[in-house]
Write a protein that holds these residues in place. Structure first.
Motif: not given
Ligand SMILES: [Zn+2]
Length: 232
Positions: A20-29, A144-154
Protein backbone atom coordinates in the motif's frame (compact mmCIF):
# COMPACT_ATOMS: atom_id res chain seq x y z
CA UNK A 1 -3.14 -15.03 26.28
CA UNK A 2 -1.30 -16.37 23.28
CA UNK A 3 0.22 -13.44 21.46
CA UNK A 4 2.22 -15.44 18.90
CA UNK A 5 -0.65 -15.91 16.47
CA UNK A 6 -1.55 -12.25 16.31
CA UNK A 7 2.15 -11.44 15.80
CA UNK A 8 2.28 -13.84 12.85
CA UNK A 9 -0.86 -12.23 11.55
CA UNK A 10 0.72 -8.78 11.90
CA UNK A 11 3.85 -9.96 10.12
CA UNK A 12 1.79 -11.06 7.16
CA UNK A 13 -0.19 -7.83 7.26
CA UNK A 14 3.10 -5.94 7.02
CA UNK A 15 3.35 -7.16 3.42
CA UNK A 16 0.05 -5.42 2.66
CA UNK A 17 1.23 -2.27 4.44
CA UNK A 18 4.40 -2.25 2.31
CA UNK A 19 2.50 -2.70 -0.94
CA UNK A 20 0.00 0.00 0.00
CA UNK A 21 2.89 2.36 0.79
CA UNK A 22 4.38 1.67 -2.63
CA UNK A 23 1.19 3.09 -4.07
CA UNK A 24 0.96 6.00 -1.65
CA UNK A 25 4.60 6.95 -2.31
CA UNK A 26 4.31 6.41 -6.05
CA UNK A 27 5.80 9.31 -8.06
CA UNK A 28 2.79 8.95 -10.36
CA UNK A 29 0.41 9.62 -7.50
CA UNK A 30 2.43 12.67 -6.44
CA UNK A 31 2.47 13.93 -10.03
CA UNK A 32 -1.30 13.52 -10.20
CA UNK A 33 -1.71 15.66 -7.09
CA UNK A 34 0.59 18.34 -8.51
CA UNK A 35 -1.39 18.41 -11.74
CA UNK A 36 -4.65 18.66 -9.86
CA UNK A 37 -3.21 21.72 -8.12
CA UNK A 38 -2.37 23.28 -11.50
CA UNK A 39 -5.92 22.57 -12.66
CA UNK A 40 -7.30 24.26 -9.55
CA UNK A 41 -4.99 27.26 -10.03
CA UNK A 42 -6.00 27.73 -13.67
CA UNK A 43 -9.67 27.42 -12.76
CA UNK A 44 -9.16 30.08 -10.13
CA UNK A 45 -7.28 32.29 -12.62
CA UNK A 46 -10.07 31.88 -15.18
CA UNK A 47 -12.78 32.89 -12.77
CA UNK A 48 -10.70 35.90 -11.65
CA UNK A 49 -10.35 36.91 -15.30
CA UNK A 50 -14.08 36.48 -15.82
CA UNK A 51 -14.91 38.88 -13.01
CA UNK A 52 -12.28 41.31 -14.35
CA UNK A 53 -13.97 41.12 -17.74
CA UNK A 54 -17.32 41.88 -16.09
CA UNK A 55 -15.77 44.98 -14.52
CA UNK A 56 -14.48 46.11 -17.91
CA UNK A 57 -17.93 45.64 -19.40
CA UNK A 58 -19.46 47.90 -16.73
CA UNK A 59 -16.80 50.54 -17.46
CA UNK A 60 -17.48 50.24 -21.16
CA UNK A 61 -21.22 50.71 -20.69
CA UNK A 62 -20.62 53.80 -18.57
CA UNK A 63 -18.36 55.26 -21.26
CA UNK A 64 -20.88 54.43 -23.94
CA UNK A 65 -23.54 56.34 -22.02
CA UNK A 66 -21.30 59.41 -21.70
CA UNK A 67 -20.55 59.16 -25.42
CA UNK A 68 -24.24 58.93 -26.31
CA UNK A 69 -25.02 61.92 -24.07
CA UNK A 70 -22.33 63.93 -25.87
CA UNK A 71 -23.63 62.95 -29.27
CA UNK A 72 -27.18 63.91 -28.26
CA UNK A 73 -26.04 67.34 -27.02
CA UNK A 74 -24.23 67.81 -30.30
CA UNK A 75 -27.36 66.94 -32.31
CA UNK A 76 -29.40 69.42 -30.23
CA UNK A 77 -26.80 72.11 -30.94
CA UNK A 78 -26.75 71.55 -34.68
CA UNK A 79 -30.54 71.77 -34.84
CA UNK A 80 -30.49 75.34 -33.55
CA UNK A 81 -30.86 77.91 -36.34
CA UNK A 82 -27.75 80.12 -36.47
CA UNK A 83 -29.69 83.33 -37.32
CA UNK A 84 -31.66 83.19 -34.07
CA UNK A 85 -28.60 82.84 -31.85
CA UNK A 86 -27.50 85.83 -29.79
CA UNK A 87 -23.83 86.60 -29.17
CA UNK A 88 -23.93 85.31 -25.62
CA UNK A 89 -25.71 82.15 -26.79
CA UNK A 90 -23.05 81.80 -29.46
CA UNK A 91 -20.24 81.90 -26.91
CA UNK A 92 -22.24 79.39 -24.84
CA UNK A 93 -22.36 77.13 -27.87
CA UNK A 94 -18.62 77.54 -28.41
CA UNK A 95 -18.01 76.63 -24.77
CA UNK A 96 -20.18 73.54 -25.11
CA UNK A 97 -18.30 72.49 -28.24
CA UNK A 98 -14.99 72.90 -26.38
CA UNK A 99 -16.23 70.86 -23.45
CA UNK A 100 -17.53 68.16 -25.78
CA UNK A 101 -14.30 68.03 -27.71
CA UNK A 102 -12.31 67.55 -24.53
CA UNK A 103 -14.87 64.98 -23.30
CA UNK A 104 -14.48 63.05 -26.52
CA UNK A 105 -10.68 63.17 -26.13
CA UNK A 106 -10.94 61.75 -22.65
CA UNK A 107 -13.39 59.13 -23.86
CA UNK A 108 -11.05 58.09 -26.63
CA UNK A 109 -8.17 57.62 -24.21
CA UNK A 110 -10.37 55.67 -21.82
CA UNK A 111 -11.62 53.44 -24.61
CA UNK A 112 -8.03 52.77 -25.72
CA UNK A 113 -7.19 51.87 -22.15
CA UNK A 114 -10.15 49.51 -22.02
CA UNK A 115 -9.16 47.90 -25.30
CA UNK A 116 -5.70 47.21 -23.86
CA UNK A 117 -7.29 45.70 -20.77
CA UNK A 118 -9.51 43.50 -22.90
CA UNK A 119 -6.48 42.32 -24.88
CA UNK A 120 -4.54 41.47 -21.76
CA UNK A 121 -7.54 39.64 -20.26
CA UNK A 122 -7.94 37.66 -23.46
CA UNK A 123 -4.28 36.68 -23.64
CA UNK A 124 -4.21 35.74 -19.94
CA UNK A 125 -7.34 33.73 -20.48
CA UNK A 126 -5.77 31.94 -23.44
CA UNK A 127 -2.69 31.18 -21.35
CA UNK A 128 -4.79 29.79 -18.51
CA UNK A 129 -6.73 27.70 -21.00
CA UNK A 130 -3.54 26.29 -22.53
CA UNK A 131 -2.14 25.44 -19.09
CA UNK A 132 -5.42 23.78 -18.19
CA UNK A 133 -5.50 21.72 -21.38
CA UNK A 134 -1.87 20.63 -20.92
CA UNK A 135 -2.53 19.69 -17.32
CA UNK A 136 -5.59 17.72 -18.33
CA UNK A 137 -3.69 15.81 -20.98
CA UNK A 138 -0.83 15.05 -18.62
CA UNK A 139 -3.29 14.05 -15.91
CA UNK A 140 -4.91 11.44 -18.09
CA UNK A 141 -1.47 10.08 -19.18
CA UNK A 142 -0.19 9.73 -15.64
CA UNK A 143 -3.48 8.46 -14.34
CA UNK A 144 -3.29 5.61 -16.83
CA UNK A 145 0.23 4.80 -15.59
CA UNK A 146 -0.93 4.95 -11.98
CA UNK A 147 -3.93 2.74 -12.66
CA UNK A 148 -1.60 0.22 -14.27
CA UNK A 149 0.70 0.33 -11.24
CA UNK A 150 -2.33 -0.19 -9.03
CA UNK A 151 -3.69 -3.05 -11.09
CA UNK A 152 -0.33 -4.83 -10.84
CA UNK A 153 -0.27 -4.51 -7.07
CA UNK A 154 -3.91 -5.23 -6.39
CA UNK A 155 -3.74 -9.01 -7.03
CA UNK A 156 -0.76 -9.26 -4.68
CA UNK A 157 -2.64 -7.34 -2.00
CA UNK A 158 -5.72 -9.52 -2.50
CA UNK A 159 -3.59 -12.66 -2.16
CA UNK A 160 -2.18 -11.46 1.16
CA UNK A 161 -5.66 -10.50 2.30
CA UNK A 162 -6.87 -14.00 1.56
CA UNK A 163 -3.98 -15.45 3.57
CA UNK A 164 -4.83 -13.14 6.46
CA UNK A 165 -8.45 -14.17 6.32
CA UNK A 166 -7.39 -17.81 6.60
CA UNK A 167 -5.18 -17.00 9.57
CA UNK A 168 -7.96 -15.25 11.47
CA UNK A 169 -9.43 -18.55 12.73
CA UNK A 170 -6.35 -19.33 14.79
CA UNK A 171 -6.06 -15.83 16.30
CA UNK A 172 -7.57 -14.96 19.68
CA UNK A 173 -10.85 -13.12 18.92
CA UNK A 174 -10.27 -10.35 21.45
CA UNK A 175 -6.80 -9.65 20.10
CA UNK A 176 -8.06 -9.71 16.53
CA UNK A 177 -10.80 -7.21 17.35
CA UNK A 178 -8.28 -4.89 19.01
CA UNK A 179 -6.02 -5.29 15.99
CA UNK A 180 -8.69 -4.46 13.44
CA UNK A 181 -9.81 -1.37 15.34
CA UNK A 182 -6.29 0.05 15.38
CA UNK A 183 -5.66 -0.89 11.79
CA UNK A 184 -8.60 1.30 10.80
CA UNK A 185 -6.92 4.19 12.62
CA UNK A 186 -3.89 3.67 10.36
CA UNK A 187 -1.65 2.58 13.23
CA UNK A 188 1.09 0.09 12.33
CA UNK A 189 2.57 -2.04 13.80
CA UNK A 190 -0.19 -2.48 16.33
CA UNK A 191 1.33 -4.96 18.76
CA UNK A 192 4.78 -3.95 19.98
CA UNK A 193 7.20 -5.35 22.49
CA UNK A 194 7.80 -3.66 25.79
CA UNK A 195 11.59 -3.33 26.13
CA UNK A 196 14.04 -1.33 28.26
CA UNK A 197 11.11 0.06 30.27
CA UNK A 198 9.67 1.69 27.17
CA UNK A 199 7.03 1.24 24.50
CA UNK A 200 8.46 -0.61 21.51
CA UNK A 201 6.52 1.65 19.17
CA UNK A 202 7.23 5.20 20.27
CA UNK A 203 9.98 4.52 22.84
CA UNK A 204 8.18 6.44 25.56
CA UNK A 205 9.29 5.27 28.98
CA UNK A 206 6.55 3.81 31.15
CA UNK A 207 5.86 4.93 34.70
CA UNK A 208 6.19 2.28 37.37
CA UNK A 209 2.43 1.85 37.79
CA UNK A 210 2.02 1.15 34.07
CA UNK A 211 4.78 -1.44 34.13
CA UNK A 212 3.05 -3.15 37.02
CA UNK A 213 -0.23 -3.10 35.12
CA UNK A 214 1.49 -4.57 32.07
CA UNK A 215 3.02 -7.36 34.16
CA UNK A 216 -0.40 -8.14 35.57
CA UNK A 217 -2.46 -7.90 32.38
CA UNK A 218 0.08 -9.00 29.77
CA UNK A 219 -1.02 -6.35 27.28
CA UNK A 220 -1.70 -2.65 27.73
CA UNK A 221 -2.30 0.25 25.39
CA UNK A 222 0.46 2.87 25.13
CA UNK A 223 -0.90 6.22 26.26
CA UNK A 224 1.32 8.00 23.78
CA UNK A 225 1.12 6.12 20.47
CA UNK A 226 -1.92 3.96 21.28
CA UNK A 227 -0.26 0.72 20.21
CA UNK A 228 -0.61 -2.40 22.31
CA UNK A 229 2.44 -3.33 24.31
CA UNK A 230 3.11 -6.84 25.40
CA UNK A 231 5.62 -8.42 27.77
CA UNK A 232 8.06 -10.48 25.71
ZN1 LIG B 1 3.96 4.00 22.34
Amino acid sequence: MNIDKILEYQKKDLEIVKLTHTLVDSPNRKAINQILNIVKETQYASSALESEAEGVLVQFNNLKKTYDDNVNSFITLTKKSVENISESEMSGVMNLINVMSSNLNILEKKLLGLAEKVNSILSNYEEAKKKYEMARKKHSEIKTKYEKEKSLLQPKISAFEAELKAMEKSVDVKLLTKYKEKRQDKIFPIFVKFSSDACGGCRMELPYAQIEKLKKEGIIECENCHRYMFMP
